[in-house]
Design an enzyme around this catalytic site. Sequence first.
Site, PDB file in Angstrom:
ATOM      1  CB  CYS A  32      -0.873  -0.035   1.259  1.00  0.00           C
ATOM      2  SG  CYS A  32      -1.874   1.434   1.485  1.00  0.00           S
ATOM      3  CG  ASN A  33       1.741   3.152  -3.603  1.00  0.00           C
ATOM      4  OD1 ASN A  33       2.849   3.292  -4.069  1.00  0.00           O
ATOM      5  ND2 ASN A  33       0.886   2.265  -4.070  1.00  0.00           N
TER       6      ASN A  33
ATOM      7  CB  CYS B 260      -3.424   3.779  -5.353  1.00  0.00           C
ATOM      8  SG  CYS B 260      -4.672   2.892  -4.392  1.00  0.00           S
TER       9      CYS B 260
HETATM   10  N1  DGL Z   1      -4.099   0.594  -1.876  1.00  0.00           N
HETATM   11  C1  DGL Z   1      -3.635   1.710  -1.183  1.00  0.00           C
HETATM   12  C2  DGL Z   1      -2.464   2.432  -1.790  1.00  0.00           C
HETATM   13  O1  DGL Z   1      -1.667   1.799  -2.428  1.00  0.00           O
HETATM   14  C3  DGL Z   1      -4.531   2.533  -0.305  1.00  0.00           C
HETATM   15  C4  DGL Z   1      -5.814   2.974  -0.845  1.00  0.00           C
HETATM   16  C5  DGL Z   1      -6.735   3.560   0.184  1.00  0.00           C
HETATM   17  O2  DGL Z   1      -7.150   2.836   1.065  1.00  0.00           O
HETATM   18  O3  DGL Z   1      -7.019   4.768   0.093  1.00  0.00           O
HETATM   19  O4  DGL Z   1      -2.299   3.606  -1.617  1.00  0.00           O
END
Ligand code: DGL
Length: 272
Positions: free
Chosen positions: A74-75, A184
């Site tokens: 997760c970024n 993301c």
């Molecule tokens: N999948 C996530 C990312 O890579 C987070 C998305 C979220 O929950 O806002 O940022």
Amino acid sequence: MQTAGAIGVFDSGVGGLSVLRHIRELLPGERLIYVADSGHVPYGDKSPDYIEQRALALSRFLIEQGAEAIVVACNTATAAAAATLRSRFAVPIVAMEPAVKPAVAATQSGVVGVLATIGTLESARFAALLERHAGAVEIVTQGCPGLVEQVEQGELDSARTRELLERYISPLLDRGADTLILGCTHYPFLAPLIRDVAGQHIVLVDTGAAVARQLQRRLQAELPGRPQTASSSAQFFTSGDAQQTSRIISALWGQQVTVQYLPEKFSRGEIA
Ligand code: DGL
């Protein structure tokens, strides 16, 4: 025979599966444990402190389950919590950030668009990343509220998802972007629709494969000689609705899986 320790992977929801599928491919024979923090999704509009608390709780759970390494798939959680996780836990922590460097190398027009959560785009870590790698390339950022929720609902191709993508991608194309960073982990699941909206010539860059390679390097360097099993296995947990999450994960993972509830003490918002 000695059993291998697991690889623990987490995300705010199902997005991290876009990283997990690369790990499964590159490292067959690993025991994988994935947590979708669906009870707290999206992370993109939460405070860095809140996300840090979630990342600490999920990492503790994964280590209790036998994780010998943790992948922050997760970024947004990386931006908020990677440094804290590394200071608290002894296991290798592999984290991720938007693929600015490869995108800068790929662009022909000299303009790169970044699709990411507001949390990622506003982080100091992202500013430092641009400072390091943007060079003469113009980087145009676009926060994408609502997109993560569409993926969480399994709406990879609906009219509403298309409408959101058109709204977010048009300004980037108008500025001359020929390369889009999927910043993301939820967004790679929208790649076909993004190509449809942006045109088939668009170059899409994400970090899933690079994260899997980085995990492999860290395991070889820091945990050499780990026993392997003949085939990989994956266990899934969620802090949200297990039935709904099972349905979406099965679709994205390509096989029927049963998602278990994360124990209560790890799924609550506040953490000791
Ligand atoms: N999948 C996530 C990312 O890579 C987070 C998305 C979220 O929950 O806002 O940022």
